[in-house]
Design an enzyme around this catalytic site. Structure first.
Site, PDB file in Angstrom:
ATOM      1  N   LYS A  32     -40.828  35.988 -26.465  1.00  0.00           N
ATOM      2  CA  LYS A  32     -40.362  34.613 -26.657  1.00  0.00           C
ATOM      3  C   LYS A  32     -38.888  34.453 -26.279  1.00  0.00           C
ATOM      4  O   LYS A  32     -38.506  33.424 -25.720  1.00  0.00           O
ATOM      5  CB  LYS A  32     -40.594  34.147 -28.089  1.00  0.00           C
ATOM      6  CG  LYS A  32     -39.694  34.786 -29.141  1.00  0.00           C
ATOM      7  CD  LYS A  32     -39.935  34.175 -30.500  1.00  0.00           C
ATOM      8  CE  LYS A  32     -39.107  34.853 -31.572  1.00  0.00           C
ATOM      9  NZ  LYS A  32     -37.657  34.690 -31.387  1.00  0.00           N
ATOM     10  N   THR A  33     -38.075  35.473 -26.562  1.00  0.00           N
ATOM     11  CA  THR A  33     -36.659  35.389 -26.193  1.00  0.00           C
ATOM     12  C   THR A  33     -36.517  35.308 -24.679  1.00  0.00           C
ATOM     13  O   THR A  33     -35.698  34.545 -24.153  1.00  0.00           O
ATOM     14  CB  THR A  33     -35.885  36.618 -26.731  1.00  0.00           C
ATOM     15  OG1 THR A  33     -36.068  36.694 -28.144  1.00  0.00           O
ATOM     16  CG2 THR A  33     -34.408  36.515 -26.411  1.00  0.00           C
ATOM     17  N   ASP A 218     -35.509  28.034 -31.534  1.00  0.00           N
ATOM     18  CA  ASP A 218     -36.137  29.335 -31.752  1.00  0.00           C
ATOM     19  C   ASP A 218     -36.562  29.444 -33.220  1.00  0.00           C
ATOM     20  O   ASP A 218     -35.994  28.777 -34.092  1.00  0.00           O
ATOM     21  CB  ASP A 218     -35.130  30.436 -31.393  1.00  0.00           C
ATOM     22  CG  ASP A 218     -35.770  31.815 -31.307  1.00  0.00           C
ATOM     23  OD1 ASP A 218     -37.013  31.893 -31.277  1.00  0.00           O
ATOM     24  OD2 ASP A 218     -35.030  32.808 -31.259  1.00  0.00           O
ATOM     25  N   GLU A 219     -37.540  30.293 -33.513  1.00  0.00           N
ATOM     26  CA  GLU A 219     -38.008  30.548 -34.885  1.00  0.00           C
ATOM     27  C   GLU A 219     -38.305  29.229 -35.612  1.00  0.00           C
ATOM     28  O   GLU A 219     -37.897  29.017 -36.762  1.00  0.00           O
ATOM     29  CB  GLU A 219     -36.957  31.360 -35.671  1.00  0.00           C
ATOM     30  CG  GLU A 219     -36.539  32.657 -35.028  1.00  0.00           C
ATOM     31  CD  GLU A 219     -37.604  33.752 -35.104  1.00  0.00           C
ATOM     32  OE1 GLU A 219     -38.718  33.469 -35.572  1.00  0.00           O
ATOM     33  OE2 GLU A 219     -37.317  34.878 -34.687  1.00  0.00           O
ATOM     34  N   GLN A 249     -45.366  34.514 -38.784  1.00  0.00           N
ATOM     35  CA  GLN A 249     -44.113  35.151 -39.190  1.00  0.00           C
ATOM     36  C   GLN A 249     -43.239  34.212 -40.015  1.00  0.00           C
ATOM     37  O   GLN A 249     -42.020  34.371 -40.073  1.00  0.00           O
ATOM     38  CB  GLN A 249     -43.344  35.641 -37.962  1.00  0.00           C
ATOM     39  CG  GLN A 249     -44.085  36.717 -37.178  1.00  0.00           C
ATOM     40  CD  GLN A 249     -43.263  37.277 -36.045  1.00  0.00           C
ATOM     41  OE1 GLN A 249     -42.242  37.941 -36.254  1.00  0.00           O
ATOM     42  NE2 GLN A 249     -43.690  37.025 -34.810  1.00  0.00           N
ATOM     43  N   ARG A 601     -42.946  45.148 -36.320  1.00  0.00           N
ATOM     44  CA  ARG A 601     -41.611  45.607 -35.876  1.00  0.00           C
ATOM     45  C   ARG A 601     -41.751  46.908 -35.082  1.00  0.00           C
ATOM     46  O   ARG A 601     -40.819  47.327 -34.397  1.00  0.00           O
ATOM     47  CB  ARG A 601     -40.680  45.889 -37.073  1.00  0.00           C
ATOM     48  CG  ARG A 601     -40.312  44.726 -37.985  1.00  0.00           C
ATOM     49  CD  ARG A 601     -39.880  43.494 -37.251  1.00  0.00           C
ATOM     50  NE  ARG A 601     -41.008  42.622 -36.973  1.00  0.00           N
ATOM     51  CZ  ARG A 601     -41.040  41.712 -36.014  1.00  0.00           C
ATOM     52  NH1 ARG A 601     -40.018  41.552 -35.211  1.00  0.00           N
ATOM     53  NH2 ARG A 601     -42.108  40.960 -35.827  1.00  0.00           N
TER      54      ARG A 601
END
Length: 728
Positions: A32-33, A218-219, A249, A601
């Site tokens: 996504k980044t 973002d997020e 998340q 992670r």
């Protein structure tokens, strides 16, 4: 032109779409980044001015890394982007528009500790006892109300249901009055004040609505009500907004995050187009399958199917331990084995836990086993006392109305200004409706303060005046170094020469180094700008990935990070999930999402550990393993059986007990009326665990026993009701 060849087909579609609002559902490790980076570069290539793009992230670290990547794609134009956290960018707008606010441009930003201090001082002035109302609970409640955009007046009118609520309403009202008098804002104000600003000033509102031609977030799953409202106010009529997130998340409801912002995005933006990033680039197939088998147990979620071209990888390792110390030894053994067998480096490992308290035993064992470690998200650097003390000086130099900072440094280093003097000065300030800083100038008018102490106060005020006048002439680094030298802080810590004072000295010197580096990177920076960056910094922003150490952190702190090998420790009921006795389905879903975040992670290996017993709340507690372990698909997990957690095959007392108890027949005394019990009998209790009878008192239905359970936990129990299991 920015090349999109490195993107997969769905990533490319998401980047190229410019038809209106878009929701990018980005699974863990799906790049996504990368998509956000390329989309911003693509928009600039397409003709959008960099300064017309508002890109909102949740950490400064994420913003700076993304900006560097964009710079690599399009060059120096990237520096004109409005990119950063919600708090930092809207604080910037508030400073620009300070003339339209009841605050000056040099307002202070209060962190959680400052806010708590203000609550405590407010309660003290209002004569509200901390026995009646807990200050931490009040601060948390105020923050919750602000996150939900509930003013003191609305709370008082619509939500008060008890005497405690009435007290909270009074404190909240006074807190808001005081923080404004201090020319300060807390973190929640940095989101509420822009809404206020835009609502009360249509011209300013239209200025920024016109300025930001494209908004990216973002997020998005972690946005709260105030953040969502700010976005709604700034999105233009073409709905040029792109939000990126993963509902799986969403782990911050406790600080106001509202998952429905993401779940309802397509309803709120009727033209919205959804893109699903489902290819995972981070984890092995096995890790992905294991994580998916857990998260699918949640109810409300956006449908997606993650997949990867990565290797199958190792099965998730299940580590069964006798207690928390055994767990820590197991983890250290595996770390050493991985380093020896596969030439791993220390920073390849992350040990995650649900609560900060779990780190203590891990730290003890890591030190004993000579494994270097770094705790991320513990006591953050800028929240350490000596660092906050120096920063408080700088805040008073920048903003003389910042009473909380002034109170913090009034007697640091000690200058003979005690609490009695401070209370008298504060009362004088309130009576004359002036600031505490101005009261210092008039200290000779305050009754019942000795002449010697008056001189100390006057000397302190002269010191502050000197550095206030120097603040426009010296760089932030020069100003701080000169101030620390004059205060004699370094000399003070050196002369004290204890372990604690030398650690504080290291922190002060580290602060000086950090300020010097900051001054080099930002040669013309103003003191206010530096203080804003410090106020909004987090430990994740300071994470140095080049240093060799094992990373210890809560799962919340691990969000957004990735490591080759991840340990998820303490996987037991009431720990992870944290507590299920009174949990709603929604909170259990969030605990499950947190476990999913922990697993995803990992790039190559995941180890999940649980202990049969754990020392909690001052006594040994016997644990049931987490339901999340049982939800992991059986074909993706296997028990780690090689070796022992502790050295040289030594068994702990608990291990011996368990082996003995697992091979013995029990008698439940509540069902068997024959008297088997006597002094020395070994017993098992559902709550207190294993124990030994010390005394038998009386007979028949009134018979009692005194039992020493493990951990020197002495209990006297009525045998008829105790439900003890007694060994034959």
């Amino acid at each position: 032109m920015v090349s999109l060849k490195s993107l997969n087909s769905e990533q490319k579609k998401a980047v190229e779409y410019d038809g209106g609002s878009s929701l990018i559902v980005a699974g863990a490790g799906s790049g996504k980044t990368r998509v956000l980076t390329y989309k911003i570069a693509y928009l600039i290539d397409k003709g959008y001015e960099p300064e017309s793009i508002l890109a909102l992230t949740f950490t400064n670290k994420a913003a700076s890394e993304m900006k560097e990547r964009i710079k690599e794609l399009i060059g120096t134009k990237a520096q004109y982007l409005w990119m950063g956290t919600f708090h930092s960018l809207f604080a910037r707008i508030l400073r620009i528009e300070s003339d339209s606010l009841d605050f000056s441009v040099n307002f202070s930003i209060y962190d959680t500790e400052d806010s708590l201090s203000l609550v405590q001082n407010t309660m003290s002035e209002m004569n509200i006892s901390t026995d009646t109302v807990n200050p931490s609970a009040v601060r948390h409640r105020i923050s919750y109300l602000k996150n939900h955009m509930i003013t003191p007046a609305v709370f008082r009118k619509k939500m008060m249901t008890s005497f405690i609520d009435e007290k909270i309403a009074d404190i909240y009202e006074q807190y808001q009055k005081r923080i404004q008098e201090h020319n300060a804002m807390d973190f929640d104000d940095l989101l509420l004040k822009p809404i206020e600003l835009f609502t009360n000033n249509p011209k300013i509102h239209q200025k920024y609505k016109k300025k930001f031609q494209y908004i990216l977030v973002d997020e998005f799953q972690d946005t709260n009500k105030a953040q969502y409202e700010l976005l709604r106010m700034l999105v233009n009529k073409e709905e040029k907004i792109c939000v990126v997130g993963d509902d799986a998340q969403s782990i911050y409801s406790w600080r106001g995050a509202d998952l429905t912002n993401m779940l309802n995005f397509e309803k709120d933006y009727h033209k919205a187009k959804t893109f699903r990033l489902e290819q995972n680039y981070r984890s092995t197939k096995t890790i992905l399958a294991a994580a998916d088998s857990v998260i699918k147990n949640n109810k409300d979620q956006i449908s997606k199917t993650l997949w990867t071209d990565n290797d199958e990888g190792d099965l998730v390792g299940l580590i069964k331990c006798s207690d928390e110390k055994d767990e820590a030894y197991h983890i250290t053994r595996i770390i050493k084995d991985e380093i020896h067998n596969y030439k791993r480096s220390m920073n390849d490992f992350a040990v995650l836990y649900r609560t900060n308290a779990q780190s203590r035993v891990l730290e003890d064992v890591f030190r004993r086993e000579k494994i270097p470690y770094l705790i991320i998200g513990g006591v953050e650097f800028y929240k350490r006392k000596e660092v906050k003390d120096i920063v408080a000086y700088l805040r008073v130099i920048a903003n003389q109305n910042d009473e909380e900072s002034l109170l913090r440094i009034m007697n640091f280093p000690q200058r003979g200004i005690g609490m009695t003097t401070i209370k008298r000065m504060t009362a004088f300030a309130r009576r004359h409706e002036i600031s505490l800083f101005d009261t210092m100038q008039r200290v000779f008018e305050v009754i019942d303060i000795k002449e010697r102490i008056q001189k100390n106060v006057k000397g302190f005020r002269l010191l502050l005046d000197k550095y206030i006048s120097l603040s426009d002439r010296l760089s932030v680094g020069e100003l701080t170094r000169s101030l620390i030298d004059e205060l004699g802080v370094i000399k003070l810590f050196k002369e004290e020469s204890t372990y604690e004072s030398l650690a504080r000295l290291d922190n002060v010197q580290e602060l000086l180094s950090a300020i010097t580096d900051y001054s080099v990177e930002h040669p013309n920076v103003k003191l206010n700008d530096y203080l804003q960056d410090v106020s909004l910094a987090s430990d994740l922003d300071l994470l140095d990935e080049t240093k060799q150490h094992v990373n210890l952190m809560t799962v919340h702190s691990a969000k957004g990070l990735e490591f080759p090998i991840v340990f998820i420790s303490g996987c037991e009921e009431d720990i992870f999930p944290l507590s299920n006795r009174f949990s709603t389905d929604a909170s259990m879903d969030e605990e499950r999402r947190l476990f999913y975040v922990a697993m995803t992670r990992a790039e190559q290996k995941v180890f999940v550990s649980h202990a049969r017993s754990r020392y909690r709340f001052g006594e040994v507690a016997y644990q049931n393993r987490s339901r999340f372990i049982d939800e992991i698909s059986s074909d993706t997990i296997s028990e780690v059986t090689s070796g022992s957690g502790r050295k040289a095959n030594r068994k702990s007392k608990k291990e011996i007990y368990y082996e003995y108890f697992e091979n013995v027949d029990y008698v439940d005394f509540s069902q068997d009326k024959s008297n088997h019990i006597k002094v020395g009998s070994r017993v098992m209790h559902d709550k207190f665990g294993l124990g030994k009878v010390l005394q038998v008192i009386g007979a028949g239905d009134t018979q009692k026993v005194s039992v020493a359970f493990e951990g020197n936990n002495l209990k006297q129990l009525m045998l008829k009701f105790a439900k003890l299991k007694i060994l034959n």
